[in-house]
Design an enzyme around this catalytic site. Structure first.
Site, short mmCIF file in Angstrom:
data_model
loop_
_atom_site.label_atom_id
_atom_site.label_comp_id
_atom_site.label_asym_id
_atom_site.label_seq_id
_atom_site.Cartn_x
_atom_site.Cartn_y
_atom_site.Cartn_z
CE LYS A 27 -50.98 -47.53 52.23
NZ LYS A 27 -50.66 -47.27 50.80
CE LYS A 85 -51.08 -41.69 53.26
NZ LYS A 85 -50.13 -42.84 53.18
#
Length: 239
Positions: A27, A85
């Site tokens: 991320k 995600k």
């Protein structure tokens, strides 16, 4: 229960692997709680992480733009992510969430049916004006996603347990499992929270801040020793 450690690149990924993390999550926290990193970074992490360790990638705190979101999801899978995600930030209703996630799932599954889609929501939904994450199980099941996650969008709003009660989270986990969905919980969680997460029945606990030096999610770096402490604590709970 598995430990997901969010990393910003290959150096942190190696430290997370050294500590025994079960899922390496790529991320970019400077772009948000589920901020997307670059395809090149996902590729680099996938290359250096052992094949038996899963790699996930966040694709952003997404606006209500199904086309943009589906392209981002496909890019993550093409780059090597096993899990994608999707942060449902720009949607306010279950219908909007279904519309967005349906396209995300279609883009990913048409490329690789084995890839897994996680619909992620925010415990501070009231403050940031997005979908109540407790509605995610039905959304994910309706579009044939693989799992759900609750995180916190704005970290100074508090941690997960400041925003949702154990009763709400337990019911969320049980409904999700009824639909055969994987459940991940995150949001400024610490090692001391592991028994509580374990009792709720979640499948995955997600962390970054707690395993970075100085507990600084933006400027700190993942530490293998801190990851190892989490893994050991999870093992103790599982006995």
């Amino acid at each position: 229960m598995k430990l997901l450690v969010s990393v910003t690149g290959k150096i942190e990924a190696l430290k997370a692997v050294e500590g025994g993390a079960h899922i390496i999550d790529v991320k970019n926290p400077t772009e948000g709680s589920l901020g997307a990193n670059f395809p090149r970074v996902i590729r680099e992490v996938r290359r250096i992480v052992p094949d038996n360790v899963e790699v996930s990638a966040t694709i952003g705190d997404l606006p209500n733009l199904p086309g943009t979101s589906s392209l981002a999801a496909l890019g993550a899978v093409v780059s090597g992510a096993d899990y994608v995600k999707a942060g449902l930030f720009g949607v306010r209703t279950p219908a909007e969430a279904v519309n967005l996630m349906r396209e995300v799932c279609r883009a990913v599954k048409e490329y690789d049916v084995a890839s897994k889609l996680i619909a992620a929501g925010y415990a501070d939904f009231m403050a940031v004006g997005c979908l109540n994450p407790l509605k995610l199980p039905e959304v994910a099941y309706g579009v044939k996603a693989d799992g759900v996650m609750i995180d916190v969008k704005i970290k100074n709003h508090g941690k997960l347990f400041d925003l949702l009660s154990d009763g709400e989270l337990k019911e969320f986990v049980e409904r999700s499992h009824k639909y055969d969905l994987t459940v991940a919980l995150a949001g400024s969680l610490d090692r001391d929270d592991i028994p509580r997460i374990f009792r709720l029945g979640a499948d995955i606990i997600g962390v970054r801040r707690a395993v970075c030096n100085e507990k600084d999610r933006l400027n700190g770096e993942v530490q293998s020793g801190a990851v190892r402490d989490f893994v050991e604590a999870i093992g103790i709970c599982g006995k």
